[in-house]
Motif scaffolding. Structure first.
Motif, PDB file in Angstrom:
ATOM      1  N   GLY B  14       0.819  -1.212   0.000  1.00  0.00           N
ATOM      2  CA  GLY B  14       0.000   0.000   0.000  1.00  0.00           C
ATOM      3  C   GLY B  14       0.847   1.254   0.000  1.00  0.00           C
ATOM      4  N   LEU B  15       1.913   1.253   0.826  1.00  0.00           N
ATOM      5  CA  LEU B  15       2.778   2.433   0.890  1.00  0.00           C
ATOM      6  C   LEU B  15       3.490   2.656  -0.438  1.00  0.00           C
ATOM      7  CD1 LEU B  15       4.261   2.118   4.499  1.00  0.00           C
ATOM      8  CD2 LEU B  15       2.591   3.792   3.663  1.00  0.00           C
ATOM      9  N   ALA B  16       3.929   1.559  -1.076  1.00  0.00           N
ATOM     10  CA  ALA B  16       4.583   1.675  -2.379  1.00  0.00           C
ATOM     11  C   ALA B  16       3.607   2.244  -3.406  1.00  0.00           C
ATOM     12  CB  ALA B  16       5.093   0.306  -2.829  1.00  0.00           C
ATOM     13  N   LEU B  17       2.383   1.723  -3.361  1.00  0.00           N
ATOM     14  CA  LEU B  17       1.337   2.204  -4.270  1.00  0.00           C
ATOM     15  C   LEU B  17       1.078   3.690  -4.032  1.00  0.00           C
ATOM     16  CD1 LEU B  17      -0.872   1.156  -6.329  1.00  0.00           C
ATOM     17  CD2 LEU B  17      -2.412   1.138  -4.375  1.00  0.00           C
ATOM     18  N   LEU B  18       0.997   4.073  -2.751  1.00  0.00           N
ATOM     19  CA  LEU B  18       0.737   5.466  -2.391  1.00  0.00           C
ATOM     20  C   LEU B  18       1.845   6.367  -2.945  1.00  0.00           C
ATOM     21  CD1 LEU B  18      -0.915   7.583  -0.820  1.00  0.00           C
ATOM     22  CD2 LEU B  18       0.379   6.972   1.227  1.00  0.00           C
ATOM     23  N   ALA B  19       3.113   5.925  -2.784  1.00  0.00           N
ATOM     24  CA  ALA B  19       4.240   6.721  -3.275  1.00  0.00           C
ATOM     25  C   ALA B  19       4.141   6.898  -4.788  1.00  0.00           C
ATOM     26  CB  ALA B  19       5.560   6.048  -2.889  1.00  0.00           C
ATOM     27  N   CYS B  20       3.850   5.797  -5.502  1.00  0.00           N
ATOM     28  CA  CYS B  20       3.742   5.870  -6.969  1.00  0.00           C
ATOM     29  C   CYS B  20       2.625   6.836  -7.383  1.00  0.00           C
ATOM     30  CB  CYS B  20       3.433   4.494  -7.557  1.00  0.00           C
ATOM     31  SG  CYS B  20       4.786   3.337  -7.370  1.00  0.00           S
ATOM     32  N   VAL B  21       1.485   6.708  -6.732  1.00  0.00           N
ATOM     33  CA  VAL B  21       0.328   7.535  -7.063  1.00  0.00           C
ATOM     34  C   VAL B  21       0.637   9.010  -6.811  1.00  0.00           C
ATOM     35  CG1 VAL B  21      -2.021   8.059  -6.351  1.00  0.00           C
ATOM     36  CG2 VAL B  21      -1.364   5.713  -6.722  1.00  0.00           C
ATOM     37  N   CYS B  22       1.361   9.273  -5.704  1.00  0.00           N
ATOM     38  CA  CYS B  22       1.715  10.661  -5.373  1.00  0.00           C
ATOM     39  C   CYS B  22       2.621  11.257  -6.444  1.00  0.00           C
ATOM     40  CB  CYS B  22       2.410  10.721  -4.011  1.00  0.00           C
ATOM     41  SG  CYS B  22       1.267  10.484  -2.646  1.00  0.00           S
ATOM     42  N   VAL B  23       3.641  10.507  -6.845  1.00  0.00           N
ATOM     43  CA  VAL B  23       4.551  11.011  -7.870  1.00  0.00           C
ATOM     44  C   VAL B  23       3.779  11.246  -9.171  1.00  0.00           C
ATOM     45  CG1 VAL B  23       6.557  10.449  -9.297  1.00  0.00           C
ATOM     46  CG2 VAL B  23       6.583   9.951  -6.842  1.00  0.00           C
ATOM     47  N   PHE B  24       2.917  10.300  -9.504  1.00  0.00           N
ATOM     48  CA  PHE B  24       2.096  10.438 -10.709  1.00  0.00           C
ATOM     49  C   PHE B  24       1.278  11.723 -10.642  1.00  0.00           C
ATOM     50  CE2 PHE B  24      -2.088   9.577 -12.723  1.00  0.00           C
ATOM     51  CZ  PHE B  24      -1.656   9.522 -14.035  1.00  0.00           C
ATOM     52  N   ALA B  25       0.672  11.968  -9.463  1.00  0.00           N
ATOM     53  CA  ALA B  25      -0.163  13.159  -9.293  1.00  0.00           C
ATOM     54  C   ALA B  25       0.668  14.431  -9.480  1.00  0.00           C
ATOM     55  CB  ALA B  25      -0.817  13.136  -7.915  1.00  0.00           C
ATOM     56  N   LEU B  26       1.915  14.396  -8.995  1.00  0.00           N
ATOM     57  CA  LEU B  26       2.763  15.587  -9.078  1.00  0.00           C
ATOM     58  C   LEU B  26       3.167  15.892 -10.521  1.00  0.00           C
ATOM     59  CD1 LEU B  26       5.092  15.083  -5.964  1.00  0.00           C
ATOM     60  CD2 LEU B  26       3.228  16.736  -6.218  1.00  0.00           C
ATOM     61  N   THR B  27       3.231  14.843 -11.351  1.00  0.00           N
ATOM     62  CA  THR B  27       3.664  15.071 -12.729  1.00  0.00           C
ATOM     63  C   THR B  27       2.531  15.607 -13.602  1.00  0.00           C
ATOM     64  OG1 THR B  27       3.067  12.847 -13.445  1.00  0.00           O
ATOM     65  CG2 THR B  27       5.304  13.141 -12.604  1.00  0.00           C
ATOM     66  N   ARG B  28       1.293  15.346 -13.201  1.00  0.00           N
ATOM     67  CA  ARG B  28       0.160  15.665 -14.060  1.00  0.00           C
ATOM     68  C   ARG B  28      -0.350  17.094 -13.840  1.00  0.00           C
ATOM     69  NH1 ARG B  28      -0.278  12.397 -18.077  1.00  0.00           N
ATOM     70  NH2 ARG B  28      -2.537  12.708 -18.196  1.00  0.00           N
ATOM     71  N   GLY B 298      -7.004   4.215   1.295  1.00  0.00           N
ATOM     72  CA  GLY B 298      -7.911   5.349   1.143  1.00  0.00           C
ATOM     73  C   GLY B 298      -7.160   6.573   0.648  1.00  0.00           C
ATOM     74  N   ALA B 299      -5.974   6.799   1.230  1.00  0.00           N
ATOM     75  CA  ALA B 299      -5.142   7.932   0.809  1.00  0.00           C
ATOM     76  C   ALA B 299      -4.754   7.785  -0.661  1.00  0.00           C
ATOM     77  CB  ALA B 299      -3.904   8.018   1.701  1.00  0.00           C
ATOM     78  N   ALA B 300      -4.259   6.603  -1.022  1.00  0.00           N
ATOM     79  CA  ALA B 300      -3.827   6.373  -2.410  1.00  0.00           C
ATOM     80  C   ALA B 300      -4.999   6.548  -3.378  1.00  0.00           C
ATOM     81  CB  ALA B 300      -3.229   4.974  -2.547  1.00  0.00           C
ATOM     82  N   PHE B 301      -6.150   6.006  -2.974  1.00  0.00           N
ATOM     83  CA  PHE B 301      -7.340   6.095  -3.830  1.00  0.00           C
ATOM     84  C   PHE B 301      -7.709   7.545  -4.109  1.00  0.00           C
ATOM     85  CE2 PHE B 301     -12.048   6.398  -3.981  1.00  0.00           C
ATOM     86  CZ  PHE B 301     -12.261   5.731  -5.178  1.00  0.00           C
ATOM     87  N   LEU B 302      -7.721   8.363  -3.047  1.00  0.00           N
ATOM     88  CA  LEU B 302      -8.176   9.735  -3.241  1.00  0.00           C
ATOM     89  C   LEU B 302      -7.161  10.570  -4.024  1.00  0.00           C
ATOM     90  CD1 LEU B 302     -10.953  10.719  -2.517  1.00  0.00           C
ATOM     91  CD2 LEU B 302      -9.900  12.259  -0.882  1.00  0.00           C
TER      92      LEU B 302
END
Lengths: 265, 344
Positions: B14-28, B298-302
């Motif tokens: 989950g934490l790995a997923l969250l990190a990936c999602v966060c980086v993705f969000a920052l690039t978009r 939940g954090a990663a999802f949002l």
């Protein structure tokens, strides 16, 4: 709180339970000592389950209920849960919980909120699963179990609680003949280790065969109490259950056997 | 031990997923920023790490002032909503319980709306008293919804959701009325009703975070009690649990988290329903596992959904609450059809 073998664990005097404007249980006195199995018997609606629940929580009850000499009301919740395990007749089983998870909840009174499960707790849980015959399906979800399996799971949780007093409401219902016999063997073993057991039993014959003493309730009052032989008599059975059942003696053991009168003719 | 190992894997995942999602969000966004640079710029903000990526100053401003607070608030709100959802489901023993469906989110939004139009001091971000007032609104709603659904000592599952939906409508109506009649001062209420992270700022995140962290701490301590509460009240009492006290504490903590989420992002429905349910399906129902996993997933999802919300028809934003309702409504219906299996 500890008690030597044969010492009173539960002493209830003049217990009356009122509900819905009438006395469901009236002036019942009952005692359970360490090492013994006491059977609570009586026809439907006699107040067996009500009495058992009242003794378990000692709420909405008048009379004197003592747990190892201390008034039940003065024993704090967690201490009581370490001393008394209760299995109700039809306890709700969360369908998505596994058998092992449910049995592990029996350690809650010992662990509280924060203490981690120790190796000892693990051993107790596994031992309880094994003794109650649940180890084969320990990882299954409660929602997938049969009625009989579910009964055994709750017995296992009571064992995991390592309580001194077990209050069981018809643990043998839904069990086949073999499972019933094994259950009472298990209860006997637990009693021999020093626990006291108060058990509601529907079937008079198996109650007489398995319990050290019986308390026969009728309409909320004690009709007879004592060794099975003195309680399950033709006279008492007629008074409690009416003329449709009759009492016989087992030819070799002398244990009273209750069968329908029509079948005995 | 077995349970502990069974929890570590999904948490790491989950934490790995969250990190990936966060980086993705920052690039978009309007200005695409490469993942490596975006991650470096974000990590540079941490006090004990220094990165000096070779990037234009505008990129740094976009990451630090625009996208990072947005990601941070999505983490906060996502964790708060799904953590409180899991807690409500545990207390009410009802898999359909969720801050939105119980009316708690709307109650909190009404509390926030009242704070906004009241003469109470409000800072330039329209915050200040807002979280506290949202919490009061959330608590009042949870008490009301419990009392309304109570019959014969136990809370009925269907009545609970019905009472929640009714209260939710009432609170939303009052909020809308305040918005329409409150003039210029009431404009921020618009954001609460639609739900989204387009108005977030670091100030809001910092003001709301203690509520969420406090709520999580309480839920963490009581999670074993929540497992016991999955049995009926009588069994829980027999196991030595103080049932009423535990329920009150858990409901207060969950409402604190839900209120903080509403104060930051307005009404965002169904997150507290979907995430804990998915976690339960994947890894089972024990609360000591369900709770941390609900927070993380939940954090990663949002974060993911919010990225979608601000880019899908960019530069215009789709309110986040609309997207979660779009995904959550159908999942609610599926859950409702299958509810018997989970309740019996």
């Amino acid at each position: 709180m500890t008690a030597p073998l044969g010492a009173p664990l539960l002493e209830a005097r003049d217990v009356t339970v009122r509900a819905g404007g009438r006395d469901i249980v009236r002036n019942v006195s009952i005692e359970v000592r360490t090492g013994e199995i006491v059977g609570l018997v009586g026809p439907n609606g006699a107040g067996k389950s009500t009495l058992l629940r009242a003794l378990a929580g000692a709420r909405h009850v008048s009379g004197d209920v003592r747990l190892i000499g201390t008034p039940m009301g003065a024993v704090d919740r967690r201490t009581r849960a370490r001393l008394v395990a209760v299995v109700e007749q039809l306890p709700e089983a969360p369908p998505a919980m596994t058998v092992r998870e449910l049995v592990a909840l029996g350690r809650f009174p010992h662990l509280g909120l924060l203490r981690r499960q120790s190796a000892h707790d693990q051993n107790v849980i596994e031992g309880a699963l094994r003794r109650a015959g649940c180890d084969a399906f320990a990882d299954r979800l409660l929602g997938t179990l049969s009625g009989g399996e579910r009964r055994r799971v709750f017995i296992a949780r009571a064992l995991a609680q390592e309580a001194r007093l077990l209050l069981l409401d018809e643990p043998s219902a839904n069990l086949d003949a073999e499972a019933q016999a094994m259950l009472f063997e298990l209860l006997r073993a637990v009693a021999t280790e020093g626990a006291g057991i108060l058990v509601v039993v529907h079937d008079l014959t198996s109650a007489a065969a398995s319990c050290d003493r019986l308390v026969l309730l009728r309409q909320g009052s004690v009709l007879a109490a004592g060794p099975p032989h003195d309680v399950v008599t033709a006279e008492h059975v007629l008074a409690a259950y009416g003329p449709h059942v009759s009492v016989f003696e087992h030819p070799t053991s002398g244990i009273p056997i209750v069968i329908p009168t029509a079948a005995a003719r | 031990m077995q349970a502990a190992l069974g929890t570590v894997g999904p948490i790491v995942l989950g934490l790995a997923l969250l990190a990936c999602v966060c980086v993705f969000a920052l690039t978009r966004g309007a200005a695409p920023i490469p993942a490596g640079t975006a991650a470096a710029l974000a990590l540079d903000q941490l006090p004990w790490i220094t990165f000096t990526p070779d990037a234009p100053a505008t990129w740094q401003r976009i990451i630090v002032d625009v996208r990072l607070p947005r990601v941070a608030s999505a983490i906060l709100v996502g964790a708060a909503l799904s953590g409180s959802g899991a807690a409500y489901q545990g207390v009410f023993r009802n898999p359909l319980a969720d801050p939105f469906l119980l009316g708690i989110a709307s109650g909190a939004a009404l509390g926030a709306s009242l704070a906004i139009v009241s003469p109470l001091p409000i800072d330039s971000y329209g915050f200040g008293w807002v979280p506290a007032s949202a919490f009061a609104g959330a608590l009042l709603t949870v008490v009301l919804v419990t009392l309304l659904a109570r019959s014969g000592g136990d809370v009925d599952g269907v009545s609970l959701i019905l009472a929640g939906v009714a209260l939710s409508s009432i609170c939303s109506a009052v909020s809308s009325f305040i918005l329409l009649t409150g003039g210029q001062k009431a404009q921020p209420i618009f954001a609460f009703i639609f739900g989204g992270l387009n108005t977030v700022s670091w100030t809001r995140v910092v003001l709301a975070a203690p509520y969420v962290v406090g709520g999580i701490a309480v839920l963490g301590i009581t999670s074993r009690a929540l497992d016991v509460l999955q049995l009926d009240e009588e069994q829980a009492e027999h196991l030595g649990l103080h049932v009423t006290r535990t329920k009150v504490i858990v409901l207060a903590a969950a409402s604190l988290m839900a209120a903080a989420a509403v104060a930051v992002a307005g009404i965002i429905g169904f997150v507290g329903l979907m995430v804990p349910h998915a976690v339960r399906l994947a890894w089972g129902g024990g609360f000591r596992r369900l709770l941390p996993l609900s927070l993380i997933y939940g954090a990663a999802f949002l974060v993911l959904v919010d990225t979608f919300a601000r880019t899908v028809i960019g530069p215009q934003e789709v309110p986040l609450g609309i997207i979660t309702a779009f995904i959550g409504g159908p999942s609610f219906l599926v859950l409702m059809r299958r509810r018997r299996r989970w309740l019996l």
